[in-house]
Design a protein around this motif. Structure first.
Motif, PDB file in Angstrom:
ATOM      1  N   VAL A  36     -21.481 -41.449   9.848  1.00 28.56           N
ATOM      2  CA  VAL A  36     -22.350 -41.250  11.005  1.00 28.56           C
ATOM      3  C   VAL A  36     -22.887 -42.581  11.521  1.00 28.56           C
ATOM      4  N   THR A  37     -23.378 -43.409  10.614  1.00 28.41           N
ATOM      5  CA  THR A  37     -24.064 -44.636  11.036  1.00 28.41           C
ATOM      6  C   THR A  37     -23.122 -45.791  11.356  1.00 28.41           C
ATOM      7  N   ARG A  38     -21.900 -45.763  10.804  1.00 25.34           N
ATOM      8  CA  ARG A  38     -20.982 -46.891  10.994  1.00 25.34           C
ATOM      9  C   ARG A  38     -19.574 -46.460  11.435  1.00 25.34           C
ATOM     10  N   GLY A  39     -19.312 -45.176  11.510  1.00 25.68           N
ATOM     11  CA  GLY A  39     -17.947 -44.743  11.779  1.00 25.68           C
ATOM     12  C   GLY A  39     -17.005 -45.129  10.654  1.00 25.68           C
ATOM     13  N   ASP A  40     -17.557 -45.249   9.438  1.00 24.83           N
ATOM     14  CA  ASP A  40     -16.808 -45.756   8.283  1.00 24.83           C
ATOM     15  C   ASP A  40     -16.164 -44.575   7.562  1.00 24.83           C
ATOM     16  N   GLY A  41     -15.043 -44.146   8.081  1.00 23.97           N
ATOM     17  CA  GLY A  41     -14.342 -43.017   7.500  1.00 23.97           C
ATOM     18  C   GLY A  41     -13.041 -42.771   8.223  1.00 23.97           C
ATOM     19  N   ILE A  42     -12.337 -41.747   7.809  1.00 23.84           N
ATOM     20  CA  ILE A  42     -11.016 -41.441   8.353  1.00 23.84           C
ATOM     21  C   ILE A  42     -10.930 -39.953   8.655  1.00 23.84           C
ATOM     22  N   PHE A  43      -9.911 -39.589   9.427  1.00 21.29           N
ATOM     23  CA  PHE A  43      -9.735 -38.167   9.722  1.00 21.29           C
ATOM     24  C   PHE A  43      -8.286 -37.878  10.062  1.00 21.29           C
ATOM     25  N   ARG A  62      -0.580 -39.523   5.710  1.00 19.25           N
ATOM     26  CA  ARG A  62      -1.265 -40.452   6.603  1.00 19.25           C
ATOM     27  C   ARG A  62      -2.736 -40.577   6.209  1.00 19.25           C
ATOM     28  N   LEU A  63      -3.346 -39.476   5.746  1.00 24.16           N
ATOM     29  CA  LEU A  63      -4.727 -39.531   5.254  1.00 24.16           C
ATOM     30  C   LEU A  63      -4.832 -40.510   4.083  1.00 24.16           C
ATOM     31  N   ALA A  64      -3.900 -40.403   3.154  1.00 20.11           N
ATOM     32  CA  ALA A  64      -3.914 -41.300   1.992  1.00 20.11           C
ATOM     33  C   ALA A  64      -3.702 -42.753   2.410  1.00 20.11           C
ATOM     34  N   ALA A 160      -4.642 -47.318  11.091  1.00 16.60           N
ATOM     35  CA  ALA A 160      -5.433 -46.366  10.318  1.00 16.60           C
ATOM     36  C   ALA A 160      -6.110 -45.392  11.283  1.00 16.60           C
ATOM     37  N   LYS A 161      -6.237 -44.140  10.867  1.00 19.56           N
ATOM     38  CA  LYS A 161      -6.870 -43.133  11.726  1.00 19.56           C
ATOM     39  C   LYS A 161      -8.344 -43.054  11.321  1.00 19.56           C
ATOM     40  N   THR A 162      -9.157 -43.898  11.941  1.00 20.34           N
ATOM     41  CA  THR A 162     -10.555 -44.019  11.549  1.00 20.34           C
ATOM     42  C   THR A 162     -11.463 -43.213  12.469  1.00 20.34           C
ATOM     43  N   LEU A 163     -12.702 -43.038  12.021  1.00 18.63           N
ATOM     44  CA  LEU A 163     -13.703 -42.340  12.818  1.00 18.63           C
ATOM     45  C   LEU A 163     -14.278 -43.211  13.930  1.00 18.63           C
ATOM     46  N   SER A 164     -13.929 -44.479  13.954  1.00 16.82           N
ATOM     47  CA  SER A 164     -14.463 -45.407  14.959  1.00 16.82           C
ATOM     48  C   SER A 164     -13.734 -45.175  16.285  1.00 16.82           C
ATOM     49  N   TYR A 165     -14.219 -44.218  17.052  1.00 15.35           N
ATOM     50  CA  TYR A 165     -13.512 -43.782  18.249  1.00 15.35           C
ATOM     51  C   TYR A 165     -14.214 -44.164  19.542  1.00 15.35           C
ATOM     52  N   ALA A 166     -15.230 -45.029  19.474  1.00 13.10           N
ATOM     53  CA  ALA A 166     -15.960 -45.386  20.689  1.00 13.10           C
ATOM     54  C   ALA A 166     -15.043 -46.036  21.723  1.00 13.10           C
ATOM     55  N   ILE A 167     -14.135 -46.902  21.283  1.00 15.73           N
ATOM     56  CA  ILE A 167     -13.225 -47.570  22.219  1.00 15.73           C
ATOM     57  C   ILE A 167     -12.270 -46.556  22.843  1.00 15.73           C
ATOM     58  N   ASN A 168     -11.746 -45.662  22.027  1.00 12.35           N
ATOM     59  CA  ASN A 168     -10.834 -44.645  22.562  1.00 12.35           C
ATOM     60  C   ASN A 168     -11.525 -43.775  23.612  1.00 12.35           C
ATOM     61  N   LYS A 169     -12.764 -43.387  23.335  1.00  9.80           N
ATOM     62  CA  LYS A 169     -13.501 -42.565  24.299  1.00  9.80           C
ATOM     63  C   LYS A 169     -13.803 -43.359  25.567  1.00  9.80           C
ATOM     64  N   ALA A 170     -14.120 -44.643  25.424  1.00 12.19           N
ATOM     65  CA  ALA A 170     -14.373 -45.481  26.594  1.00 12.19           C
ATOM     66  C   ALA A 170     -13.109 -45.599  27.447  1.00 12.19           C
ATOM     67  N   ALA A 171     -11.957 -45.710  26.794  1.00  6.29           N
ATOM     68  CA  ALA A 171     -10.697 -45.807  27.526  1.00  6.29           C
ATOM     69  C   ALA A 171     -10.425 -44.528  28.314  1.00  6.29           C
ATOM     70  N   VAL A 217       0.404 -49.034  15.274  1.00  2.54           N
ATOM     71  CA  VAL A 217       0.124 -47.712  15.830  1.00  2.54           C
ATOM     72  C   VAL A 217       0.246 -46.674  14.716  1.00  2.54           C
ATOM     73  N   LEU A 218      -0.361 -45.513  14.949  1.00  2.00           N
ATOM     74  CA  LEU A 218      -0.265 -44.430  13.980  1.00  2.00           C
ATOM     75  C   LEU A 218       1.145 -43.864  13.956  1.00  2.00           C
ATOM     76  N   GLU A 219       1.562 -43.427  12.779  1.00  2.00           N
ATOM     77  CA  GLU A 219       2.814 -42.688  12.676  1.00  2.00           C
ATOM     78  C   GLU A 219       2.583 -41.300  13.263  1.00  2.00           C
ATOM     79  N   GLY A 220       3.300 -40.965  14.325  1.00  2.00           N
ATOM     80  CA  GLY A 220       3.064 -39.704  15.010  1.00  2.00           C
ATOM     81  C   GLY A 220       3.700 -38.531  14.289  1.00  2.00           C
ATOM     82  N   THR A 221       2.903 -37.537  13.916  1.00  2.00           N
ATOM     83  CA  THR A 221       3.446 -36.364  13.233  1.00  2.00           C
ATOM     84  C   THR A 221       4.186 -35.455  14.215  1.00  2.00           C
ATOM     85  N   THR A 222       3.600 -35.202  15.384  1.00  2.00           N
ATOM     86  CA  THR A 222       4.284 -34.373  16.384  1.00  2.00           C
ATOM     87  C   THR A 222       5.495 -35.104  16.943  1.00  2.00           C
TER      88      THR A 222
END
Length: 290
Positions: A36-43, A62-64, A160-171, A217-222
């Motif tokens: 929550v406080t740092r976006g320090d996590g994955i999903f 990919r989670l691992a 890495a698929k991190t919780l730090s999504y502020a840049i993605n949302k800004a884009a 870039v992320l490895e795309g599952t779809t």
């Protein structure tokens, strides 16, 4: 049971994980949690079609990988797999004829604590018929990194698929300001990367092309499922670096993700892109049936 479904994965100091069903409308995560406080996590976000989890093993792998890149505790994939399948089971009749998503979250936990925080959240994915059928308008935006950033600067966590999504949302907000639906990021040295939450697929000279993970870039599952289907049907696929000029000259473009599967790009930076609605409809149908 009705949607949504929430399972909390509680880690004790020794690393043992327990899985408990919880009320999704009640507070569950501490305000001190670093997710929550740092976006320090994955999903991960896993598509669920008629009760079937799509690409479950690639998502777990990919989670691992993301956990290792962030120096998070290695997730017990057997526990996470069981929790994901349990959340779908608890959704019950809500899975019938529906498209759901299971969001899987792992954070570093409470600051100065000694255990991680994790949860599995199963919910209705919504409807993507418009994007799949009518297509999407896309703009290219500079990501601000060279294409070799994953190699030169691994601490930037590209791939890495991190919780730090502020840049993605800004884009995505910038895309909306330009009258578009989505974004394709490009590198400062002119190569195609990925979308904020999607993988780019381009039809170039008769081959389906996507950016390799080595470019951060992320490895795309779809996208991986799309490529497998294309190869089974005799088509050529390529993982390679390709330029923005190649992107603009492609015969067709799609963005692939776990929610909407694939959506055709119909305009790129305001210019029309050729589309094949019948092909896309067939590809979506096959992806949904996998």
């Amino acid at each position: 049971m009705t949607l949504p479904v929430l399972l909390m994965l509680l880690h004790d100091a020794s690393g043992v994980v327990s899985v408990d069903e919880q009320d999704p409308s009640a507070p569950q995560v501490s305000v001190l949690d670093l997710g929550v406080t740092r976006g320090d996590g994955i999903f991960e976000s896993i598509g669920v079609i008629d009760g079937r989890a799509q690409a479950l093993e690639p998502h777990l792998a990919r989670l691992a990988k993301s956990a290792a890149m962030l120096d998070l505790p290695a997730p017990d994939l057997d526990v996470w797999r069981a929790a994901i399948l349990r959340s779908i089971e608890l959704a019950g009749s809500a899975t019938v004829g529906s498209e759901l998503l299971v969001k899987v979250i792992l954070t570093r936990g409470i600051e100065d604590g000694d255990s991680a925080t994790g949860w599995v959240y199963c919910f209705d994915a919504g409807h993507y018929d418009r994007e799949r059928e009518a297509g999407i308008a896309v703009v290219t935006l500079d990501r601000g990194y060279r294409s070799d950033v994953a190699e030169t600067s691994p601490w930037l966590l590209q791939g890495a698929k991190t919780l730090s999504y502020a840049i993605n949302k800004a884009a995505l907000r910038e895309a909306a300001r330009r009258g578009a639906d989505d974004v394709i990021f490009v590198s400062t040295d002119g190569f195609v990367l990925e979308g904020p939450n999607s993988t780019v697929i381009a039809l170039i000279d008769g081959a389906y092309v996507t950016t390799p993970p080595s470019l951060g870039v992320l490895e795309g599952t779809t996208q991986g499922a799309f490529f497998a289907d294309a190869q089974a049907r005799g088509a050529s696929v390529e993982y390679r670096a390709f330029t923005v000029d190649e992107l603009r000259g492609a015969d067709a473009l799609w963005l692939a993700s776990s929610g909407r599967q694939i959506a055709p790009v119909v305009t790129l930076d305001g210019q029309p892109v050729s589309a094949d609605p019948a092909f896309t409809a067939g590809a979506v149908e096959r992806l949904l049936a996998r």
